[in-house]
Design an enzyme around this catalytic site. Structure first.
Site, PDB file in Angstrom:
ATOM      1  N   GLU A 116       0.827  -1.212   0.000  1.00  0.00           N
ATOM      2  CA  GLU A 116       0.000   0.000   0.000  1.00  0.00           C
ATOM      3  C   GLU A 116       0.861   1.261   0.000  1.00  0.00           C
ATOM      4  O   GLU A 116       0.352   2.364   0.141  1.00  0.00           O
ATOM      5  CB  GLU A 116      -0.954  -0.003   1.193  1.00  0.00           C
ATOM      6  CG  GLU A 116      -2.075  -1.019   1.055  1.00  0.00           C
ATOM      7  CD  GLU A 116      -3.088  -0.962   2.193  1.00  0.00           C
ATOM      8  OE1 GLU A 116      -4.185  -1.526   2.022  1.00  0.00           O
ATOM      9  OE2 GLU A 116      -2.782  -0.376   3.255  1.00  0.00           O
ATOM     10  N   ASP A 172      -3.304  -8.756   8.635  1.00  0.00           N
ATOM     11  CA  ASP A 172      -2.296  -7.842   9.182  1.00  0.00           C
ATOM     12  C   ASP A 172      -1.856  -8.293  10.567  1.00  0.00           C
ATOM     13  O   ASP A 172      -0.675  -8.198  10.914  1.00  0.00           O
ATOM     14  CB  ASP A 172      -2.852  -6.422   9.255  1.00  0.00           C
ATOM     15  CG  ASP A 172      -3.135  -5.848   7.882  1.00  0.00           C
ATOM     16  OD1 ASP A 172      -2.483  -6.262   6.914  1.00  0.00           O
ATOM     17  OD2 ASP A 172      -4.036  -4.987   7.778  1.00  0.00           O
TER      18      ASP A 172
END
EC number: 2.7.1.15
Length: 303
Positions: free
Chosen positions: A137, A251
């Protein structure tokens, strides 16, 4: 024992709905909550909550939610001195829809995350960092610079190649441990289906390796986690839990794994701990707020 995370920092707007909308459909939201998020921030929180000294490199906007997000991350134990506050650039945002069954859909706008560059990395000392952890990202050139610098420092380089992007594959040769989910594995391997059985997952994962010392870890949702090396593969089975919100579960796994490996823990044990951490995280709402402590993880493993 230390983890350095280069990654995204977002403000997550989480809307709860009974069922996820289909294309063109409007649904009524049950509630709306705001959380700190972004893969980088989430993984840093997971590592810090697990007990590892954790530094986060990233960027936020100065005029919006950026300073408050930094303060919240610091409150979770993350060192945020390498997080830049940028004028006239908005903080990244994620718009998350979560259904009553715990499934989610996410749209991310990069904002300040897109400004990270190799120059930021070059200006940052990396002495003492045992594990480098990145996702996709933030711009690939910054990740490449960090991983190249990490070689000289003897750091373990972990790449969570999510979201699946073409430029991500170019980073695989610089990676020691590659973490993917089933969808990402299929995308990078150019398959028309998602592998699920350990034998096929192993065969496909090995095609992504460029060095004999690399490891590929594939998260399989409720089925568990497959860990693949050149000469072995093993499955850590998933834990049966009632999912409230699956946002950030991957995550959580990545951050907890990095924390475990930073202590010198054996890979199989580290995967066991990270798998348990992810199972705990889906039982609470939000991403960063749902990350468990090491004590909570060890308690569930003991049980």
């Amino acid at each position: 024992m230390s983890v350095f995370v280069l990654g995204s920092i977002n403000l997550d707007a989480v809307a709860r709905v009974d069922d996820l909308p289909r294309p063109g459909e409007t649904v009524a939201g049950i509630s709306l909550e705001l959380f700190p998020g972004g893969k980088g921030a989430n993984q840093a929180v997971a590592a810090a909550r697990f007990g590892a000294p954790t530094r986060l490199m990233g960027a936020v906007g100065r005029e919006d939610s950026g300073p408050s997000l930094k303060a919240k991350l610091a409150g979770y134990g993350v060192q945020v001195s390498d997080v830049a506050e940028l004028p006239s650039i908005p903080t990244g945002q994620a718009h998350v829809w979560v259904s009553s069954s715990g499934e989610n859909m996410i749209v991310v706008t990069s904002g300040a995350n897109a400004t990270l560059s190799p120059q930021h990395v070059a200006a940052t000392p990396l002495e003492g960092q045992r594990v480098l952890l990145c996702q996709l990202e933030t711009p690939a050139p910054a990740i490449e610079a960090l991983f190249r610098a990490g070689v000289a420092k003897g750091a373990l380089r972990i790449l969570n190649a999510a979201p699946a992007l073409p430029q991500g594959a170019a980073l695989f040769p610089l990676t020691d441990i590659l973490i993917l989910n089933q969808t990402e594995l299929a995308t990078y391997a150019r398959l028309d289906h998602e592998p699920s059985r350990l034998e096929e997952v192993s065969r496909v994962a090995r095609k992504l390796m460029s060095r004999p010392d690399q490891t590929v870890i594939v998260t399989l949702g409720s089925a568990g986690v497959a860990t693949v090396r050149r000469d072995e593969a093993f499955l850590v089975e998933g834990r049966k839990v009632k999912a409230v919100d699956t946002t950030g579960a991957g995550d959580c796994f990545c951050g907890a794994l990095a924390a475990c490996l930073s202590t010198g823990m054996d890979l199989r044990d580290a995967v066991e701990h990270a798998n348990a951490a992810a199972a705990l995280s889906v039982q609470k709402p939000g991403a960063a707020p749902s990350m468990p402590s090491r004590r909570e993880v060890e308690q569930i493993l003991a049980e």
